[in-house]
Design an enzyme around this catalytic site. Structure first.
Site, PDB file in Angstrom:
ATOM      1  N   SER A 182     -11.689 -18.697 -21.154  1.00  0.00           N
ATOM      2  CA  SER A 182     -12.819 -18.526 -22.056  1.00  0.00           C
ATOM      3  C   SER A 182     -13.212 -19.891 -22.645  1.00  0.00           C
ATOM      4  O   SER A 182     -13.477 -20.824 -21.902  1.00  0.00           O
ATOM      5  CB  SER A 182     -12.462 -17.505 -23.139  1.00  0.00           C
ATOM      6  OG  SER A 182     -13.602 -17.074 -23.835  1.00  0.00           O
ATOM      7  N   ASP A 207     -15.620  -8.652 -15.993  1.00  0.00           N
ATOM      8  CA  ASP A 207     -16.038  -9.499 -17.120  1.00  0.00           C
ATOM      9  C   ASP A 207     -17.555  -9.658 -17.100  1.00  0.00           C
ATOM     10  O   ASP A 207     -18.121 -10.170 -16.141  1.00  0.00           O
ATOM     11  CB  ASP A 207     -15.359 -10.862 -16.991  1.00  0.00           C
ATOM     12  CG  ASP A 207     -15.621 -11.792 -18.174  1.00  0.00           C
ATOM     13  OD1 ASP A 207     -16.380 -11.405 -19.087  1.00  0.00           O
ATOM     14  OD2 ASP A 207     -15.069 -12.904 -18.176  1.00  0.00           O
ATOM     15  N   HIS A 215     -13.455  -9.111 -20.065  1.00  0.00           N
ATOM     16  CA  HIS A 215     -13.142 -10.515 -20.353  1.00  0.00           C
ATOM     17  C   HIS A 215     -11.703 -10.702 -20.818  1.00  0.00           C
ATOM     18  O   HIS A 215     -11.057 -11.703 -20.478  1.00  0.00           O
ATOM     19  CB  HIS A 215     -14.111 -11.026 -21.423  1.00  0.00           C
ATOM     20  CG  HIS A 215     -13.947 -12.481 -21.745  1.00  0.00           C
ATOM     21  ND1 HIS A 215     -14.170 -13.472 -20.819  1.00  0.00           N
ATOM     22  CD2 HIS A 215     -13.570 -13.112 -22.897  1.00  0.00           C
ATOM     23  CE1 HIS A 215     -13.949 -14.659 -21.375  1.00  0.00           C
ATOM     24  NE2 HIS A 215     -13.582 -14.465 -22.629  1.00  0.00           N
TER      25      HIS A 215
END
Length: 488
Positions: free
Chosen positions: A153, A316, A349
């Protein structure tokens, strides 16, 4: 090897003395950086792996601070003996980012000029600022090469920034569920979250540290963000349309559904561990992140030298596989060494934190598939053919070498001289280099597995191999110490 915990760990602190220049033009004084380390740094300081945390993470990536801790560090499943980031082999380092609220200087820190918390007077920071601060910590430790940088991320953004800003320092890089350019959709979600905080009356223009913090605004911001961390499939599986209480609707404005109660719990618990102003600054840094140059990502990534692994999550939708594939495309244009993997998961995610089995497998295979290029010494002392033995002896003495490659005017390898050859020349009173050097030199190629090179050295009882390209030009050298350090 069995998987074990790193055990009880402690957070360390390093202060960067003096003024630190930020990308936006402002400066910060005496930045304090919180960090944790796991495993031991080897003598050569060549086994360091930097782990970069996500938006609301911290330096506590593995282990526990005490036996009473209910939860270990946020990536404990990945860091430790026998795991992908094997602390029996690597020295793993994780620091809290600049602007954070877990020990590193941020909006909640005291401004040395005023003696009060910075609040909204804290300068806007970027991902590059975060990385530059990490670089100062690496320098402080005397580490000149990172075996790998790994992050998911926002941590993936830092990883990419490391590869762009300090290409010569990073050997390998793992970018998980991330992007090289923040998209309008991602910026939009961050903007809504910031507005939720700023609209809370308790935010008070960012000056709330002596009063009530803006918990309602921060909780709402977290709820919004948390939706993007999940997938539609995972929400169906976890909650469906199940009601919080009873079997019928209440027909009022209270929360009916379990999913709503879950989000509220996530928001409320988040306010107890994170600072609202830090959330504003971190999301702003993510919004500004754009590694493209003149509209071209390939141009922005052209100086990357690290061997890259890009990982995406099938479900995601915050940083979808599309974003990861764009990174791969940008690297492929300039023929960089990059591989791509998709993790099959319904978690969305957050799978980079939850799918420990797949993540461990993929990262382990990438880090342990070591090539000659990963460990070779690139700056190699050489001598030109036709030089005298005295010159060769002087170079070897001054550089403390046991092996000295001999090259022609085009940089092609034509032979090698060892310290034994020099001793023999003295005993036999030889004066010409060509009389003692080995011409039929065993070599290695940069892309071959290090294990193959090690077996060749063992089979022929030699302690070094020059590394050459397809035209026999010398590009490096590996020796037995490099081999022993990596594969024991």
């Amino acid at each position: 090897m069995s998987e074990r915990s790193v055990g009880i760990v402690a957070t360390n602190y390093h202060t960067i003395e003096g003024e630190f220049q930020l990308e936006g033009g402002h400066t910060l004084k005496n930045i304090r950086l919180a960090y944790e380390t796991y495993g031991n740094l080897n003598k050569e300081k060549s086994n360091a792996i930097l782990v970069c945390h996500a938006l609301t993470g911290d330096a506590h990536a593995a282990g526990r601070h005490s036996d009473d801790d209910k939860k270990p560090g946020w990536w404990d499943d990945i860091i430790g003996p026998g795991k992908a980031l094997d602390t029996d082999r690597y020295f793993v380092l994780c620091s809290n980012v600049l602007g954070g609220c877990k020990g590193t200087t941020g909006p909640a820190s005291l401004d040395p000029d005023t003696g009060r918390q910075y609040g909204i007077t804290f300068p806007v920071i970027t991902i590059r600022d975060m990385v530059n601060v990490q670089k100062r910590l690496i320098d402080h430790m005397g580490i000149t090469t990172l075996f790998a940088v790994v992050g998911g991320s926002m941590g993936g953004m830092q990883t990419l920034q490391w590869c762009v800003a300090y290409p010569e320092l990073v050997k390998k890089a793992v970018v998980i569920a991330s992007t090289a350019v923040s998209s309008p959709q991602q910026i939009a979600f961050n903007e809504v979250g910031r507005n939720a905080i700023i609209s809370d009356p308790d935010w008070n223009g960012g000056d709330y540290y002596e009063g009530e913090p803006p918990v309602n605004g921060l909780s709402t911001a977290r709820m919004i963000a948390h939706i993007t961390y999940l997938s539609d499939a995972s929400m169906h599986e976890k909650f469906g349309r199940r009601l919080q209480q009873g079997e019928s609707y209440k027909f009022d404005m209270s929360n009916d559904f379990q999913v709503g109660s879950y989000l509220k719990y996530q928001g409320d618990t988040f306010t107890g561990r994170f600072d609202a102003n830090s959330y504003l600054y971190a999301t702003k840094a993510v919004d500004y992140f754009d590694l493209s140059m003149n509209g071209s990502l390939a141009e922005g990534l052209k100086y990357v030298q690290a061997k890259m692994l890009v990982i995406s999550i099938t479900s995601d939708w915050l940083y979808s596989p599309y974003h990861s594939k764009k990174i791969v495309e940008g690297l492929t244009v300039k023929e960089h060494d990059v591989s791509y993997r998709e993790i099959e998961s319904s978690y969305g995610h957050d799978a980079f934190l939850l799918e420990s089995g797949q993540i461990n497998y993929v990262i382990h295979n990438f880090l342990t598939h070591t090539s000659v290029a990963d460990v070779m010494t690139e700056k190699v002392a050489t001598i030109r053919e036709g030089a005298s033995i005295d010159t060769a002896a002087k170079v070897m003495f001054e550089e403390a070498l046991t092996h000295l490659p001999v090259v022609n005017e085009n940089g092609c390898l034509v032979g090698i001289v060892t310290s034994w050859d020099i001793s023999k020349a003295v005993a036999l009173k030889c004066s010409k280099l060509e009389n003692i050097m080995t011409r039929d030199v065993l070599t290695a190629f940069p892309d071959e597995p290090i294990v193959a090179a090690a077996k060749r050295m063992e089979r022929h009882s030699i302690s070094a191999l020059p590394v050459v390209d397809e035209k026999n030009r010398l590009i490096g050298i590996i020796d037995s110490e490099d081999i022993n350090r990596l594969i024991g």
